[in-house]
Write a protein that holds these residues in place. Sequence first.
Motif, mmCIF file in Angstrom:
data_model
loop_
_atom_site.group_PDB
_atom_site.id
_atom_site.type_symbol
_atom_site.label_atom_id
_atom_site.label_comp_id
_atom_site.label_asym_id
_atom_site.label_seq_id
_atom_site.Cartn_x
_atom_site.Cartn_y
_atom_site.Cartn_z
ATOM 1 N N ALA A 1 0.831 -1.207 0.000
ATOM 2 C CA ALA A 1 0.000 0.000 0.000
ATOM 3 C C ALA A 1 0.864 1.255 0.000
ATOM 4 O O ALA A 1 0.619 2.197 -0.747
ATOM 5 N N PHE A 2 1.877 1.270 0.847
ATOM 6 C CA PHE A 2 2.815 2.395 0.871
ATOM 7 C C PHE A 2 4.094 1.937 1.547
ATOM 8 O O PHE A 2 4.131 0.924 2.237
ATOM 9 N N GLN A 3 5.155 2.712 1.351
ATOM 10 C CA GLN A 3 6.455 2.382 1.917
ATOM 11 C C GLN A 3 7.120 3.646 2.431
ATOM 12 O O GLN A 3 7.128 4.678 1.767
ATOM 13 N N ALA B 1 4.025 -1.332 4.191
ATOM 14 C CA ALA B 1 2.698 -1.698 4.673
ATOM 15 C C ALA B 1 1.936 -2.315 3.516
ATOM 16 O O ALA B 1 1.723 -1.652 2.495
ATOM 17 N N ASN B 2 1.579 -3.598 3.637
ATOM 18 C CA ASN B 2 0.828 -4.220 2.547
ATOM 19 C C ASN B 2 -0.668 -4.006 2.749
ATOM 20 O O ASN B 2 -1.133 -3.682 3.844
ATOM 21 N N TRP B 3 -1.405 -4.202 1.673
ATOM 22 C CA TRP B 3 -2.831 -3.921 1.700
ATOM 23 C C TRP B 3 -3.569 -4.819 2.693
ATOM 24 O O TRP B 3 -4.498 -4.364 3.373
ATOM 25 N N TYR B 4 -3.160 -6.078 2.782
ATOM 26 C CA TYR B 4 -3.867 -6.995 3.674
ATOM 27 C C TYR B 4 -3.727 -6.548 5.133
ATOM 28 O O TYR B 4 -4.702 -6.494 5.876
ATOM 29 N N GLY B 5 -2.502 -6.211 5.523
ATOM 30 C CA GLY B 5 -2.288 -5.728 6.880
ATOM 31 C C GLY B 5 -2.993 -4.411 7.130
ATOM 32 O O GLY B 5 -3.547 -4.178 8.214
ATOM 33 N N LEU B 6 -2.991 -3.534 6.113
ATOM 34 C CA LEU B 6 -3.658 -2.246 6.255
ATOM 35 C C LEU B 6 -5.164 -2.427 6.435
ATOM 36 O O LEU B 6 -5.790 -1.729 7.248
ATOM 37 N N MET B 7 -5.747 -3.381 5.706
ATOM 38 C CA MET B 7 -7.184 -3.620 5.850
ATOM 39 C C MET B 7 -7.507 -4.157 7.238
ATOM 40 O O MET B 7 -8.565 -3.845 7.810
ATOM 41 N N TYR B 8 -6.610 -4.976 7.804
ATOM 42 C CA TYR B 8 -6.801 -5.430 9.189
ATOM 43 C C TYR B 8 -6.834 -4.227 10.131
ATOM 44 O O TYR B 8 -7.685 -4.150 11.032
#
Length: 269
Positions: free
Chosen positions: A11-13, A19-26
């Motif tokens: 998602a961003f660095q 930060a990946n999208w899956y972790g961000l959605m959590y």
Amino acid sequence: MIVLPEFDTTAFQIGPLKANWYGLMYMIGFAFAWGLGRYRASKPTNNWTPIQVDDLITWLVVGLVVGARVGYCLIYEPAYFIAHPVDILAVWKGGMSFHGGAAGVAIVAWRFAKSTDRATLDVGDFMTPLAPLGLLCGRIGNFINGELWGRTTDVPWGMVFPSQRAGDLPRHPSQLYEGALEGLLLFLILWVWSAKPRPRGTTTGLFLIGYGIFRAFVEFFRQPDPQLGFLAFGWLTMGQLLCVPMILVGLLLFVWGVKKGPVPPAAKA
């Protein structure tokens, strides 16, 4: 058919941190739960304080993540993780299990209830309406990652997922089906039901019934886990099998709660 583009899972660095999208959605899902919980705690009909909500959500995060990971390892690939126990910590290998996460959350609810002198079902009734939007966020994360796709189909909205294992075939976007049913629709049902004082255990029971039915239904469109396939009858999946006790326990809780009748509201702690 629709060809799903291969999304960048990051998602961003910031420097070396990603930060990946899956972790961000959590994280977004936990933020929803925290905000909704604090909103409910502000209502005079609820005997919760914002600080108690903060404590509960913090421990729920721990219980959910640990339970979901351990549950996946024990349910879906026990032989591999028994042989490679260190990989249990490598959450990017394999995945997470909702049913394991639910067990972790139940343990946290029980411990939190004891520490705050509450009935465990009162904690369950408070927290279950906060969960579905987190489930919605998780399924969106699955969709962005192009994982947990559905079975092949010829419906107009069938999607080709950018995975060699998925093949160049249109498939049901089952992640979106789950997000719509287990996430958005279940949230609306529980939020409206729990807006007024209800008999103890009925909100928790309604969550178990709703999730179990919706998940079992979507499993007919979702591709079974490759290491398990169909367990029986040529159609029963592990997800459906695990939903059966959820639905039964939910029905028992709901009927028990209705028969017991409403519980007088307690004063705020």
